[in-house]
Design a protein around this motif. Structure first.
Motif, short mmCIF file in Angstrom:
data_model
loop_
_atom_site.label_atom_id
_atom_site.label_comp_id
_atom_site.label_asym_id
_atom_site.label_seq_id
_atom_site.Cartn_x
_atom_site.Cartn_y
_atom_site.Cartn_z
N LEU A 1 2.91 -4.72 4.71
CA LEU A 1 4.24 -4.41 5.26
C LEU A 1 4.26 -4.50 6.78
O LEU A 1 5.18 -5.07 7.37
N VAL A 2 3.22 -3.98 7.43
CA VAL A 2 3.12 -4.03 8.90
C VAL A 2 3.03 -5.48 9.38
O VAL A 2 3.70 -5.89 10.34
N LYS B 1 -4.89 5.34 -3.36
CA LYS B 1 -4.92 5.36 -1.89
C LYS B 1 -5.22 3.97 -1.33
O LYS B 1 -4.65 3.56 -0.33
N ARG B 2 -6.14 3.23 -1.98
CA ARG B 2 -6.48 1.89 -1.52
C ARG B 2 -5.27 0.96 -1.65
O ARG B 2 -4.97 0.18 -0.75
N ARG B 3 -4.57 1.04 -2.79
CA ARG B 3 -3.37 0.23 -3.00
C ARG B 3 -2.30 0.56 -1.94
O ARG B 3 -1.68 -0.34 -1.39
N LEU B 4 -2.11 1.83 -1.65
CA LEU B 4 -1.15 2.26 -0.63
C LEU B 4 -1.54 1.70 0.74
O LEU B 4 -0.69 1.20 1.48
N LEU B 5 -2.82 1.74 1.07
CA LEU B 5 -3.31 1.22 2.34
C LEU B 5 -3.06 -0.30 2.45
O LEU B 5 -2.54 -0.79 3.46
N ARG C 1 -0.86 -2.12 0.76
CA ARG C 1 0.60 -2.34 0.84
C ARG C 1 1.13 -2.04 2.23
O ARG C 1 1.97 -2.75 2.75
N THR C 2 0.63 -0.99 2.84
CA THR C 2 1.06 -0.62 4.20
C THR C 2 0.66 -1.71 5.19
O THR C 2 1.46 -2.10 6.04
N ILE C 3 -0.57 -2.21 5.07
CA ILE C 3 -1.03 -3.29 5.97
C ILE C 3 -0.17 -4.53 5.79
O ILE C 3 0.28 -5.13 6.78
#
Length: 177
Positions: free
Chosen positions: A15-16, A5-9, A11-13
């Motif tokens: 990307l944004v 979940k931390r890695r996904l968060l 990566r999302t940041i």
């Protein structure tokens, strides 16, 4: 919070942030022509340039008079064609509070002096050797003339060659009351 979940968060940041940077770059490129472009009603940016005798001409020194601010080059045929008309109208309007200021863009003193002599020009001709004033005013095609009223505001921006009748009419329009 587990590692996935931390890695996904993260990566999302990332990307944004990247998407925002791309969007801003595209926006800046598409609107750059509209930013910093002078238009009628704007205050004319002040500048100081030297004439062929080494005298300084500051635009703000002409406040209270109309200024026919012409950007030109010796190689520009339309510029050359309108110079005698500008000289004639300068003679007619200089005592009525309208000045001509001809800004040569980036040419040598030799070329400019030769041109002044060939055309018997008596109005101030200044040289923008570094093209700073040309860039500040956003001047692209030559000739370009700005009609500046006695308050220092731009009345009109004219591109292309003018007839003597055009020049007379434009000088009349910026004459102090």
């Amino acid at each position: 919070m587990d590692k996935k979940k931390r890695r996904l968060l993260i990566r999302t940041i990332i990307l944004v942030v990247l998407a925002a940077a791309v969007i801003y770059t595209l926006y800046a490129n598409f609107t750059k022509d509209e930013r910093g472009v002078l238009k009628a009603g704007d205050q004319a940016p002040d500048f100081v340039l030297q004439d062929m005798e080494g005298n300084s001409h500051r635009l703000s020194d002409y406040k209270g008079q109309g200024v026919f601010l012409n950007f030109w080059g010796t190689w520009c045929k339309p510029c050359e064609k309108e110079m005698p008309y500008m000289e004639n109208q300068y003679q007619a309007f200089k005592d009525e509070g309208v000045q001509v200021l001809a800004v040569n863009v980036g040419e040598s003193d030799f070329q400019v002096n030769k041109f002044i002599e060939e055309h018997n020009l008596t109005f101030p001709v200044v040289v923008d050797s570094e093209r700073d004033v040309q860039n500040a005013y956003g001047i692209k095609p030559l000739p370009t003339t700005l009609l500046i009223n006695p308050d220092g505001k731009i009345e009109r921006i004219l591109t292309g060659e003018m007839t003597e009748a055009d020049i007379k009419q434009h000088m009349e329009s910026i004459k102090p009351n």
